[in-house]
Scaffold this active site. Structure first.
Site, PDB file in Angstrom:
ATOM      1  N   GLU A  18     -11.442  75.005  21.316  1.00  0.00           N
ATOM      2  CA  GLU A  18     -11.519  73.556  21.171  1.00  0.00           C
ATOM      3  C   GLU A  18     -10.203  72.986  20.661  1.00  0.00           C
ATOM      4  OE1 GLU A  18     -13.591  75.752  19.974  1.00  0.00           O
ATOM      5  OE2 GLU A  18     -15.688  75.199  20.321  1.00  0.00           O
ATOM      6  N   PRO A  40     -10.802  79.497  31.263  1.00  0.00           N
ATOM      7  CA  PRO A  40     -10.288  80.209  32.437  1.00  0.00           C
ATOM      8  C   PRO A  40      -9.031  79.587  33.022  1.00  0.00           C
ATOM      9  CG  PRO A  40     -12.106  78.816  33.088  1.00  0.00           C
ATOM     10  CD  PRO A  40     -11.985  78.672  31.596  1.00  0.00           C
ATOM     11  N   GLU A  89      -0.067  85.225  21.560  1.00  0.00           N
ATOM     12  CA  GLU A  89       0.720  85.890  22.589  1.00  0.00           C
ATOM     13  C   GLU A  89      -0.025  86.094  23.905  1.00  0.00           C
ATOM     14  OE1 GLU A  89       4.203  88.385  20.589  1.00  0.00           O
ATOM     15  OE2 GLU A  89       2.286  89.471  20.577  1.00  0.00           O
ATOM     16  N   PRO A 100      -8.413  91.826  21.904  1.00  0.00           N
ATOM     17  CA  PRO A 100      -9.659  91.377  21.280  1.00  0.00           C
ATOM     18  C   PRO A 100      -9.538  89.941  20.779  1.00  0.00           C
ATOM     19  CG  PRO A 100      -8.505  92.936  19.861  1.00  0.00           C
ATOM     20  CD  PRO A 100      -7.763  92.906  21.155  1.00  0.00           C
ATOM     21  N   ARG A 101     -10.590  89.185  20.944  1.00  0.00           N
ATOM     22  CA  ARG A 101     -10.578  87.786  20.502  1.00  0.00           C
ATOM     23  C   ARG A 101     -10.254  87.685  19.017  1.00  0.00           C
ATOM     24  NH1 ARG A 101      -9.944  82.725  22.597  1.00  0.00           N
ATOM     25  NH2 ARG A 101     -11.197  81.172  21.532  1.00  0.00           N
TER      26      ARG A 101
END
Length: 441
Positions: free
Chosen positions: A62, A338, A313, A271-272
């Site tokens: 967001e 996306p 990154e 990983p998020r």
């Protein structure tokens, strides 16, 4: 006040004494900054002179979608100042990294106050914003009431509400109708979202496009990009981007399957939440040589799986990848943006869980800009198809880029609509006769 709003106020008052303990616990595990916990209780207001708009985004996705809107608002009203609040440390870090230098002097960041009446009163009385803009599905009963009492116009942008959430809200029609009805403008992500929001009580609802599609391309350091390309050479590269628990296992199983066809395959896993990097590295250990970027590891010839566990990154890794899995779509998390890989020409694979980005994901799939996957086996098959067919990869990239370009007009249009709603000659409003804080509760 509706019954639901009254219950929300009572709950906020009841939880107020307990939430500081919860915040300190979050700080111990890195989810809050210990020296900034007071901001979550509405302290540390430093209102600048002149017009001030408050923009709130819960998390990273967001917050990133707000960046083009921030630029458009500042361009259209030169004297405007912005207060941006976030709900997570990661979002605050990303905002600091991505905010253009020319905007930084006009934008102040704070962590958002929790939905406790006293804390909200302290925050609003301290900052006295001339307007408030919220992103996606930030609906809080006490905040809604506090803004309405002070006459602060509010706008909901990139609004979404799933069919399931819409059905649940019908059990509290007074509360949701009251909250949505207070927004001067609601700009929905999709026509379906707009229809559901109108049915629940939103007054003025528009559908102009998806704000995430208007984001600028993710940046990457040119020297580091060139260095990594030199290390990787001609190896095929598969990226699992912004993954959640369960998706790394699928990506690693796909890696195992793909190695039969692509023995020099390099798999990147980002990983998020970088705090999970050690867990992901341990999971990857049986599948080959593993390195971690945060520990100085390199995606060199001895590396099969590189854990990209740094913040800010993703632009680098999307540019390196020959194909990428969109995180949060193989598990029921709703999907990440996306358009970020689409803008960088990275062919995209999308799982079935796209509730948060449904309209964008559908357009990418329909246009041929992305391929659907559902598990490790179909993921491996799709990765192989893209990596082995250069023409197909290029066609996917072109189709995705066309979808990404469609929303380039949206930030300016949205900024104009927001500024039309806000007071023309805004500035510090007189203090209200609302609740005052005599203690630090």
């Amino acid at each position: 006040m509706s019954l639901g709003a009254g219950a929300g106020r009572l709950l906020g008052v009841a939880l107020g004494p307990l939430l500081p303990f919860w915040l300190r616990r979050r700080a111990r595990i890195g989810k809050e900054l210990p020296d900034r916990l007071a901001e979550r209780q509405g302290w540390h207001a430093e209102r600048p002179p002149g017009a001030l708009l408050w923009l709130h985004a819960a998390s990273v996705g967001e917050t990133m979608s707000l960046l083009p809107l921030i630029g458009a608002l500042l361009e259209q009203r030169p004297g405007l100042r912005l207060l941006v609040t976030t709900g997570t440390v990661t979002a605050a870090t990303m905002l600091a990294q991505r905010l253009p230098p020319e905007a930084s002097g006009r934008v102040t960041h704070r962590f958002a106050p929790l939905d406790v009446p006293r804390w909200l009163a302290r925050f609003l009385d301290g900052w006295r914003p001339d307007g408030a803009i919220f992103v996606e599905s930030e609906l809080w009963p006490n905040l809604s009431t506090a803004l309405a009492r002070r006459g602060i116009p509010a706008v909901l942008v990139n609004a979404r509400i799933s069919p399931r959430s819409a059905r649940l809200w019908r059990w509290a029609p007074g509360l949701i109708g009251q909250m949505l009805g207070r927004f001067r403008l609601v700009v929905a992500q999709s026509a379906e979202d707009a229809e559901r929001l109108r049915a629940l009580g939103a007054a003025r609802v528009e559908h102009w496009g998806h704000l995430k599609a208007a984001a600028a391309p993710l940046p990457a350091d040119p020297a580091e990009l060139a260095r990594l390309r030199g290390l990787i050479g001609a190896r095929p590269v598969f990226l699992a981007a912004s993954t959640h628990a369960g998706e790394e296992a699928a990506a690693l199983e796909a890696h195992r399957i793909l190695r039969n066809r692509f023995p020099d395959l390099l798999t990147l896993i980002a990983p998020r939440h970088p705090a999970r990097a050690a867990e992901v590295a341990a999971l990857a250990a049986p599948y080959g040589g593993v390195t971690r970027r945060s520990a100085g590891g390199q995606p060199d010839a001895g590396c099969d799986i590189h854990i990209a566990d740094t913040l800010g990154e993703m632009g680098l890794f999307f540019r390196l990848a020959g194909v990428a899995l969109l995180g949060a779509t193989l598990v029921p998390k709703g999907g990440h943006n996306p358009i970020e890989p689409a803008r960088l020409g990275c062919p995209l694979l999308i799982g079935p869980h796209t509730g948060h980005v449904q309209a964008l994901a559908a357009r990418l799939l329909e246009s041929g800009g992305a391929l659907p996957v559902r598990d490790a086996a179909t993921l491996a098959e799709a990765v192989a198809d893209v990596l082995s067919d250069t023409r197909r990869a290029q066609a996917m990239a072109r189709a995705a880029a066309s979808v990404a370009e469609d929303a380039s007009h949206l930030p300016g249009k949205l900024a104009s609509a927001i500024l039309d709603i806000m007071p023309a000659e805004a500035g510090p409003a007189p203090e209200t006769d609302g609740p005052r804080e005599k203690d630090r509760s």
